[in-house]
Scaffold this active site. Structure first.
Site, PDB file in Angstrom:
ATOM      1  N   CYS A  79       0.833  -1.200   0.000  1.00 37.55           N
ATOM      2  CA  CYS A  79       0.000   0.000   0.000  1.00 37.55           C
ATOM      3  C   CYS A  79       0.876   1.262   0.000  1.00 37.55           C
ATOM      4  O   CYS A  79       1.529   1.547  -0.990  1.00 37.55           O
ATOM      5  CB  CYS A  79      -0.995  -0.021   1.158  1.00 37.55           C
ATOM      6  SG  CYS A  79      -2.345   1.178   0.967  1.00 37.55           S
ATOM      7  N   HIS A 183      -3.496  -5.402  -0.319  1.00 31.61           N
ATOM      8  CA  HIS A 183      -3.044  -5.835   1.003  1.00 31.61           C
ATOM      9  C   HIS A 183      -2.996  -7.366   1.066  1.00 31.61           C
ATOM     10  O   HIS A 183      -4.036  -8.001   1.258  1.00 31.61           O
ATOM     11  CB  HIS A 183      -3.986  -5.319   2.090  1.00 31.61           C
ATOM     12  CG  HIS A 183      -3.895  -3.846   2.325  1.00 31.61           C
ATOM     13  ND1 HIS A 183      -3.055  -3.296   3.266  1.00 31.61           N
ATOM     14  CD2 HIS A 183      -4.522  -2.810   1.727  1.00 31.61           C
ATOM     15  CE1 HIS A 183      -3.176  -1.980   3.253  1.00 31.61           C
ATOM     16  NE2 HIS A 183      -4.065  -1.657   2.321  1.00 31.61           N
ATOM     17  N   GLU A 185      -2.030  -9.175   3.492  1.00 32.44           N
ATOM     18  CA  GLU A 185      -2.430  -9.608   4.838  1.00 32.44           C
ATOM     19  C   GLU A 185      -3.944  -9.605   5.030  1.00 32.44           C
ATOM     20  O   GLU A 185      -4.445 -10.168   6.013  1.00 32.44           O
ATOM     21  CB  GLU A 185      -1.746  -8.732   5.902  1.00 32.44           C
ATOM     22  CG  GLU A 185      -2.344  -7.356   6.124  1.00 32.44           C
ATOM     23  CD  GLU A 185      -1.991  -6.326   5.050  1.00 32.44           C
ATOM     24  OE1 GLU A 185      -2.409  -5.166   5.204  1.00 32.44           O
ATOM     25  OE2 GLU A 185      -1.300  -6.687   4.061  1.00 32.44           O
TER      26      GLU A 185
END
Length: 207
Positions: A79, A183, A185
């Site tokens: 990001c 992202h 994660e």
């Protein structure tokens, strides 16, 4: 050992938890000497490029990241970490890290039905292979939250694109650096697998 850069904002703990979920030990640090000597670096984040760069410069982390990059240490940007690795950002007048020629730009959407920030799941298209994208296919979905996106000068540094009112770069790479606008994660199994591949990556794009 993976070192996650703490620059005072963002989703640091969620990245650490995601690493732990795939059996990776990761520490969090804002100390330049730790970053410069890390075995691998994850540079995550949410927020704004100007405040991120201001903190990096205040703490001496900008110099540490550049030093680590030049030393060939594998780096994964996420990001904001995919935006400030370029030379500049339309989000503010400050210089960015300049690891990759190019700039970060804001969405300019003609379709009034599309909102900024771009938020949620979106499929990506692989435009060239990379060790961290192994087993990821065009059409796979990842999670995004952003109003700006990286725009490398050289298309050879673009590895995947997504479409939101037009195609934009969502994964870039140069030498031992790889960075995603999405992202990992927050992207379920595919995102976790990307993190696991990063742990095995030696920084060589042919590995």
């Amino acid at each position: 050992m993976i070192t996650i850069i703490d620059y005072g904002a963002g989703n640091i703990r969620s990245v650490q938890r995601a690493c732990a979920e795939v059996g990776l030990q990761a520490i969090i640090s804002s100390e330049p000497q730790v970053i410069a000597k890390a075995g691998k670096i994850i540079f995550p984040g949410v927020g704004a490029a100007p405040s991120a760069m201001a903190y990096l410069e205040k703490m001496g982390l900008d110099t540490a990241i550049v030093k680590a990059f030049k030393a060939g240490i594998p780096i994964l940007g996420i990001c904001i970490g995919a935006q400030v690795v370029l030379e500049s950002s339309e989000e503010g007048p400050q210089k960015c890290l300049g690891l990759v020629p190019g700039k970060t730009v804001r969405f300019r959407l003609k379709d009034k039905m599309l909102k900024i920030p771009h938020m949620g799941w979106n499929d990506i298209k692989i435009v060239q292979p990379h060790p961290l994208l192994e087993d990821i296919k065009s059409g796979n979905e990842f999670y995004f939250v952003h109003s700006y996106y990286p725009q490398p000068d050289d298309e050879k540094n673009i590895y995947a694109v997504a479409n939101y009112g037009g195609e934009f770069c969502c994964a870039l790479g140069y030498r031992n650096l790889f960075a995603t606008q999405f992202h990992p994660e927050k992207s379920g199994r595919l995102g976790l697998e990307l993190l696991a591949r990063f742990a095995r990556w030696d920084g060589n794009i042919d590995s």
